[in-house]
Scaffold this active site. Structure first.
Site, PDB file in Angstrom:
ATOM      1  N   ALA A  26      -1.412   5.394   3.690  1.00  0.00           N
ATOM      2  CA  ALA A  26      -1.406   5.257   2.234  1.00  0.00           C
ATOM      3  C   ALA A  26      -2.783   5.523   1.647  1.00  0.00           C
ATOM      4  O   ALA A  26      -2.907   6.094   0.554  1.00  0.00           O
ATOM      5  CB  ALA A  26      -0.932   3.851   1.856  1.00  0.00           C
TER       6      ALA A  26
ATOM      7  N   GLY B 198       6.755   9.824   8.706  1.00  0.00           N
ATOM      8  CA  GLY B 198       5.789  10.786   9.224  1.00  0.00           C
ATOM      9  C   GLY B 198       4.385  10.218   9.258  1.00  0.00           C
ATOM     10  O   GLY B 198       4.136   9.083   8.844  1.00  0.00           O
TER      11      GLY B 198
ATOM     12  N   SER C  33       1.253   9.271   8.002  1.00  0.00           N
ATOM     13  CA  SER C  33       0.812   9.182   6.605  1.00  0.00           C
ATOM     14  C   SER C  33       0.194   7.831   6.299  1.00  0.00           C
ATOM     15  O   SER C  33       0.917   6.845   6.157  1.00  0.00           O
ATOM     16  CB  SER C  33       2.017   9.401   5.683  1.00  0.00           C
TER      17      SER C  33
ATOM     18  N   SER D 111       0.815  -1.216   0.000  1.00  0.00           N
ATOM     19  CA  SER D 111       0.000   0.000   0.000  1.00  0.00           C
ATOM     20  C   SER D 111       0.852   1.272   0.000  1.00  0.00           C
ATOM     21  O   SER D 111       0.589   2.210  -0.757  1.00  0.00           O
ATOM     22  CB  SER D 111      -0.954   0.003   1.194  1.00  0.00           C
TER      23      SER D 111
ATOM     24  N   VAL E 139       1.140  -6.664   6.826  1.00  0.00           N
ATOM     25  CA  VAL E 139       2.248  -6.757   7.771  1.00  0.00           C
ATOM     26  C   VAL E 139       1.980  -5.828   8.949  1.00  0.00           C
ATOM     27  O   VAL E 139       1.729  -4.633   8.772  1.00  0.00           O
ATOM     28  CB  VAL E 139       3.580  -6.382   7.105  1.00  0.00           C
TER      29      VAL E 139
ATOM     30  N   SER F 167      -4.929   2.289  10.453  1.00  0.00           N
ATOM     31  CA  SER F 167      -3.718   1.731  11.057  1.00  0.00           C
ATOM     32  C   SER F 167      -3.836   0.223  11.244  1.00  0.00           C
ATOM     33  O   SER F 167      -4.663  -0.257  12.016  1.00  0.00           O
ATOM     34  CB  SER F 167      -3.451   2.398  12.415  1.00  0.00           C
TER      35      SER F 167
ATOM     36  N   LYS G 236       6.517   3.668  17.491  1.00  0.00           N
ATOM     37  CA  LYS G 236       5.104   4.083  17.542  1.00  0.00           C
ATOM     38  C   LYS G 236       4.195   2.925  17.159  1.00  0.00           C
ATOM     39  O   LYS G 236       3.041   2.856  17.608  1.00  0.00           O
ATOM     40  CB  LYS G 236       4.860   5.297  16.658  1.00  0.00           C
TER      41      LYS G 236
ATOM     42  N   LYS H 136       9.550   1.060   8.245  1.00  0.00           N
ATOM     43  CA  LYS H 136       9.611   1.399   9.666  1.00  0.00           C
ATOM     44  C   LYS H 136       9.778   0.135  10.496  1.00  0.00           C
ATOM     45  O   LYS H 136       8.906  -0.734  10.476  1.00  0.00           O
ATOM     46  CB  LYS H 136       8.326   2.128  10.083  1.00  0.00           C
TER      47      LYS H 136
END
Length: 340
Positions: free
Chosen positions: A143, A139, A141, A12, A282, A257, A194, A111
């Site tokens: 997708a 940052g 964001s 994505s 993932v 998320s 995070k 990340k």
């Protein structure tokens, strides 16, 4: 004509960044590991499974050949799961041009932390291709929103300011604002950890802990991330910025998320593997949780939220017991830097 870009990874975020880059007038080639995936990308001009509804321009090319995706490109945007970063970089290495005349820039957009080495992703890249020109883009964001041209801000970190400004110019447009920073390590630590805190926030949501608990997890989560990141050499200002509190807010609060969604399922009683299977993407927080705990131990930093996530995921601790342990810890001041 724009620059030549290879995007390594067709999930994505890879597709969303390809949408940005192609829209900015650059020549984009997207790499996916399998021929069947490439055929689907060509058929739909995007990834209908991971990012439905986002169509890439006809100019975008797709390939399963790493040589075609990397050789002679100006920049290479790496967007693969952290667990596959090292093997992907090894596949890339034979085709990287390291000459000073055409020194390619590798932009890490993944990340995570490698569990065995405790390296952030840019360090994994440098470990495999010593001296390469690497930077990081991160940052708050999703997708799904970038693919709809919704207003988004990112930060690019680089060792050299001119490289950061160059990448800033390549990605920035009327809906994507990009800042620059010298703190690559801080950006990557914030981006990786995070995801673990977002798992905790999702678990709290699934368990029914409420908004007060969510606010506490976000606030105390950034305190934990900052403590560890600064101990490792990152800067406090970074954790107060886009790749710290910014990324944490969006990952803990949004149903886009995957980490929060997986956490909700765990909070409802599923195992982490069942949750990942249902999310069907993932879930980086699961992979980063153990590494984060190892880093906390290595740098002797107290991280109770990270510890609780590990206990729930891997040690069989009940959610109620984890909540009780967090709430009944020794009394603390909120910020040890403040004096009476």
């Amino acid at each position: 004509m724009g620059i030549q870009v290879g995007v390594i990874g067709a999930g994505s975020w890879g597709i969303a960044l390809s949408y940005v880059l192609a829209g900015n007038g650059h020549d984009v080639t997207v790499w996916s590991r399998s021929d069947s995936s490439v055929e689907k990308l060509k058929q739909y001009h995007g990834n209908e499974e991971k990012l439905p509804g986002v169509k890439l321009p006809e100019s975008v090319k797709y390939t399963s050949s790493m040589e075609d995706a990397v050789k002679d490109k100006d920049i290479i945007v790496v967007v693969v799961p952290s667990a596959h970063m090292r093997e992907t970089i090894r596949l890339m290495k034979p085709f990287i041009n390291e000459s000073e005349e055409h020194r390619q820039i590798i932009v890490n957009c993944s990340k995570g932390i490698e569990e065995d080495t405790l390296m952030v992703m840019s360090d994994v890249i440098l470990d495999e291709i010593p001296g390469c020109n690497v930077c990081v883009l991160s940052g708050p964001s999703h997708a799904e929103e970038v693919g709809k041209s919704m207003p988004t801000t990112l930060v690019v970190g680089a060792f050299e300011k001119e490289i950061a400004k160059y990448i800033q110019n390549i990605f920035m447009n009327n809906f994507l604002r990009v800042y620059i920073s010298p703190d690559m390590l801080g950006i990557e630590i914030g981006a990786a950890l995070k995801n673990v805190v977002a798992l905790a926030a999702g678990i709290a949501d699934g368990y029914g802990c409420g908004d007060n608990a969510k606010a506490a997890l976000i606030t105390r989560g950034i305190a934990e991330i900052s403590r560890l990141g600064m101990a490792m050499g990152g800067k406090f200002e970074t954790f107060a910025g886009l790749s710290g509190i910014g990324d944490l807010i969006v990952t803990c609060a949004s149903m886009h998320s995957r980490n929060r969604r997986a956490g909700i399922l765990i909070g409802q009683g599923k195992s982490y593997q069942e949750a990942m299977d249902e999310v069907n993407m993932v879930v980086e927080g699961v992979y980063s949780a153990r590494a984060a705990l190892k880093l906390a131990e290595k740098y002797e930093v107290e991280m109770p939220i990270i510890t609780a996530v590990n206990d729930i995921l891997f040690e069989g601790k009940s959610l109620q017991e984890a909540v009780n342990d967090l709430m009944q810890r020794d009394k603390k001041t909120e910020n040890s830097m403040l004096e009476w």
